[in-house]
Design an enzyme around this catalytic site. Sequence first.
Site, PDB file in Angstrom:
ATOM      1  N   CYS A 254      32.776  96.587  75.068  1.00  0.00           N
ATOM      2  CA  CYS A 254      33.927  96.316  74.204  1.00  0.00           C
ATOM      3  C   CYS A 254      33.481  95.838  72.830  1.00  0.00           C
ATOM      4  O   CYS A 254      33.883  96.382  71.799  1.00  0.00           O
ATOM      5  CB  CYS A 254      34.826  95.281  74.863  1.00  0.00           C
ATOM      6  SG  CYS A 254      36.256  94.803  73.872  1.00  0.00           S
TER       7      CYS A 254
ATOM      8  N   CYS B 258      38.005  89.973  80.028  1.00  0.00           N
ATOM      9  CA  CYS B 258      39.359  89.512  79.738  1.00  0.00           C
ATOM     10  C   CYS B 258      40.432  90.226  80.537  1.00  0.00           C
ATOM     11  O   CYS B 258      41.509  89.667  80.757  1.00  0.00           O
ATOM     12  CB  CYS B 258      39.634  89.665  78.244  1.00  0.00           C
ATOM     13  SG  CYS B 258      39.593  91.377  77.659  1.00  0.00           S
TER      14      CYS B 258
END
Length: 428
Positions: free
Chosen positions: A181, A277
């Site tokens: 990410c 997350c």
Amino acid sequence: MTAMRELVGNAARDGDLAWVRLTVSGQRIERAAGEGPGMAGLLREVEGRTLLEAASVPGERLAADALHDALGPVAAAVPDEGRVAVAMSGGVDSAVALLRVRDAGHEPVGVTLRLWTDPAGKNSERVCCSPASVVAAREACQALGFPHITLDLREPFRKAVVDPFVRGYARGETPNPCVRCNGGFRFGALLSFAKRIGASRLATGHYARIVEHRGRLLLARGVDPEKDQSYMLARLDLRMLPRLWFPLGEQGKDETRAEARAAGLAAATRPESQEACFLGDDYRDFLSRHGLESREGLVLDAEGREIGRHHGFWRFTPGQRRGLGVATGEPVYAIRTDPQANAVFVGSRDSLARREVSSGTGRLFVPAERVEAKLRYRSPATAATVSPLARGFRLTLDEPAYGVAVGQAAVLYEEDAIVGAGLISASR
């Protein structure tokens, strides 16, 4: 004459609905209409302002959600050297980074990425990109009088990060979604936004530094070894570094929390967010909900003898000791998996030892021969010799590493600077 256009935003919460329609000339709101709790007062405040100015106006949550749904995709501004975009997560680190930007005499504009989270996760509301975190980030900015923009990137994030995470485990790898990410998706989106609003730089609350090393700007460890996040950022494109700023890289977490308390920030006591997350709970539960089959298979020793059974090879990663479901009288560890056979191989700790690690995607940012190689986020670095390959690099470790897993990142340090990085493709 500037053409008029209409921007529409919607929001829903606990059965209530809100909508807003903004008639905009250039970047200025000429007329504002809408309905929902708190909407009338908010519309009076934003009418006549630019979109970026409107993003600094506080309001009741549902009305503000609808307004920001309209603002996020289109708010823009001309370039201004004094303007700095600040990535806001809703936590204490990004809140203090915002203070640092302000105190350095710049004009901060907060930005939060709304990313996909697993709605079935037990803790989905506590992750750093949840709706609650977006609101906390927005309120932190607006309490200080600064604009905040939310970028809704849920579907692009799912395709770019979440789907490859699931596919990696299906192949028998142990992927690190945070490295993936940060190395491409997150910072690419944030820097694109910074350019759109005319910001000269992007600041984040990461504990890392940017240093000049051997004639190049390189990412480097944060000074606090307990909070250093350089490993997670290691695959950032070096061309991004001149536009990045890590205000917390020279300090530790205790200092950050003390600074937040002194400033009266609501985030001062907010707990840490989890690393990946989007999960919301244990990654095995996540994977079982997203396509990986719980199917009984064999646990085998190094000679291929059956010593137990499991419910899915993807539940195991090299170095794992707990949850193997076998009793041998001595400690055993997961060594490797065979996705085709749905088998898990276990053995002694010595059988985990690896002296050579290869990365087919690796890059050396400067020529390097001797490095400290970090092969997992929570593992200590080990001294190694680097050999460049036609594609990637190979590491020969001075001391054996244990629990080396395909899909994790190999990050190479020279002093504190990162001189190379790549995903592990093989080890022996």
